[in-house]
Design an enzyme around this catalytic site. Structure first.
Site, mmCIF file in Angstrom:
data_model
loop_
_atom_site.group_PDB
_atom_site.id
_atom_site.type_symbol
_atom_site.label_atom_id
_atom_site.label_comp_id
_atom_site.label_asym_id
_atom_site.label_seq_id
_atom_site.Cartn_x
_atom_site.Cartn_y
_atom_site.Cartn_z
ATOM 1 N N SER A 173 7.100 -2.615 -52.423
ATOM 2 C CA SER A 173 6.299 -2.966 -51.239
ATOM 3 C C SER A 173 4.823 -2.946 -51.611
ATOM 4 O O SER A 173 4.436 -2.264 -52.572
ATOM 5 C CB SER A 173 6.557 -1.944 -50.141
ATOM 6 O OG SER A 173 5.653 -2.108 -49.080
ATOM 7 N N TYR A 186 6.861 6.938 -47.092
ATOM 8 C CA TYR A 186 7.296 5.602 -47.530
ATOM 9 C C TYR A 186 6.441 5.126 -48.714
ATOM 10 O O TYR A 186 6.969 4.648 -49.721
ATOM 11 C CB TYR A 186 7.181 4.633 -46.351
ATOM 12 C CG TYR A 186 7.668 3.223 -46.625
ATOM 13 C CD1 TYR A 186 9.029 2.927 -46.630
ATOM 14 C CD2 TYR A 186 6.767 2.181 -46.858
ATOM 15 C CE1 TYR A 186 9.480 1.634 -46.858
ATOM 16 C CE2 TYR A 186 7.212 0.885 -47.079
ATOM 17 C CZ TYR A 186 8.571 0.615 -47.077
ATOM 18 O OH TYR A 186 9.006 -0.672 -47.311
#
Ligand SMILES: NC(=O)c1ccc[n+]([C@@H]2O[C@H](COP(=O)([O-])OP(=O)(O)OC[C@H]3O[C@@H](n4cnc5c(N)ncnc54)[C@H](O)[C@@H]3O)[C@@H](O)[C@H]2O)c1
Ligand SMILES: *[C@@H]1O[C@H](CO)[C@@H](O)[C@H](O)[C@H]1NC(C)=O
Length: 306
Positions: A173, A186
């Protein structure tokens, strides 16, 4: 080697690589065929995992689909068979459970064969401020988004090395390149995933195993539901990505053996700026781009891995 000679040699090769990448920028690179390859996707039961399954099968690959969600995974297998008449084998597996990964991996090797393209795609997000995040969910995020990749490599990389043929794809990501307010666990998990994939690519290269390729994918938000409610301030600059578009770009990057794929292109600029601008200016630009409020209205898809 002599210092001067070696330095000249490095300069000459550097120049060559710069020219090569310029030429490749203008003339499209030849795409490798994935027909006949055995592609394993984790998190194939929904989102871009499902879309990548459809895209790889359209291109003639055989599919092994893993997900913790049996129903969604079965549905992907059915779609692959119906739409492309391709072979797809669905396995239910919690890839955060090391023993389960090893068990299902040996089942796959026995029943289907050696995986040649591994896509680590399964992922979860807590979506709360760090201090409000339950400890169990923080741990699970690290287990699914990073540790699982270790066990998947342990299980499937040996066969790729033995054949000096394969491709490792990490769906990380842009949150693995730059910290984000409201996504601490995350981000940590995605930084870890990138560090791992990048290091392993170098380890393979250093050991002379040049037939096993790596692609590291760093997208901004994708409209799959996982980040439902997350918002972007200037959609023209930082668009929320369309899942079909993201998936096409990923499979294309694999076929071109591209090592890094950032989406949208403005991520390349954001990362470069983070690394050389004064820190306060970086924060100012982050504010300008709405980075402090990305997660303010986050709802998520209500799916939590357990
Ligand atoms: N959606 C975004 O905005 C976005 C942005 C950047 C990166 N990503 C990454 O892309 C990947 C795919 O995300 P998506 O948007 O398709 O989300 P998604 O929620 O639709 O898909 C994730 C899949 O992973 C599966 N999964 C979760 N935990 C698992 C486990 N322990 N074992 C096996 N499977 C498990 C889920 O059941 C689900 O099918 C993730 O790694 C995510 O972090 C997503
Ligand atoms: C998924 O498919 C398998 C094999 O066809 C079947 O045994 C299982 O019951 C299915 N599960 C669900 C939830 O549909």
């Amino acid at each position: 080697m002599h210092f001067l000679l070696e330095t000249l040699w490095v300069l000459a090769r550097s120049l060559f690589y710069c020219l090569e990448s310029l030429v490749r920028f203008i003339i499209p690179v030849r795409r490798k065929s994935v027909s006949g390859e055995l592609v394993l996707l984790t998190g194939a039961g929904s989102g871009i995992g499902r879309l990548m399954a459809l895209e790889f099968s359209r291109l003639g690959a055989r599919l092994v689909l893993w997900d913790i969600n049996e129903e969604g995974n079965n549905e992907t297998a059915r779609m692959v068979r119906d739409m492309h008449g391709a072979r797809a084998y669905a396995y239910t597996c919690d890839c955060s459970d090391r023993e389960e990964v090893y068990r299902v991996a040996s089942q796959v090797k026995r029943e289907v064969g050696d995986v040649t393209i591994l896509v680590n795609n399964a992922g979860i997000v807590t979506g709360k401020k760090f201090m409000d995040s339950p400890d169990a969910l923080i741990e699970k995020t690290l287990e699914v988004n990073s540790l699982a990749h270790f066990w998947m490599y342990k299980a499937f990389l040996p066969a790729m090395i033995a054949a000096n043929h394969g491709h490792l794809v990490s769906i990380a990501s842009s949150a693995g390149l730059i910290g984000v307010n409201g996504l601490a666990d995350y981000c940590a998990s995605k930084f870890a995933a990138i560090g791992f994939a990048e290091s392993m690519a170098l380890e393979l290269l250093a050991s002379g195993c040049d037939g096993v390729k790596t692609t590291i994918v760093c997208p901004f938000f994708i409209n799959t539901g996982m980040f439902e409610g997350a918002n972007t301030k200037w959609p023209r600059l930082m668009p929320i990505l369309d899942p079909e578009y993201a998936c096409r770009k990923i499979v294309d990057a694999v076929q071109k053996e591209q090592v890094y794929l950032y989406m949208p292109r403005s991520i390349y600029i954001a990362i470069a700026m983070k690394n050389f601008l004064p820190t306060k200016m970086g924060v100012l630009l982050g504010e300008y781009l709405g980075a402090f409020n990305f997660m303010a209205k986050f709802k998520g898809n209500g799916k939590k891995s357990d």
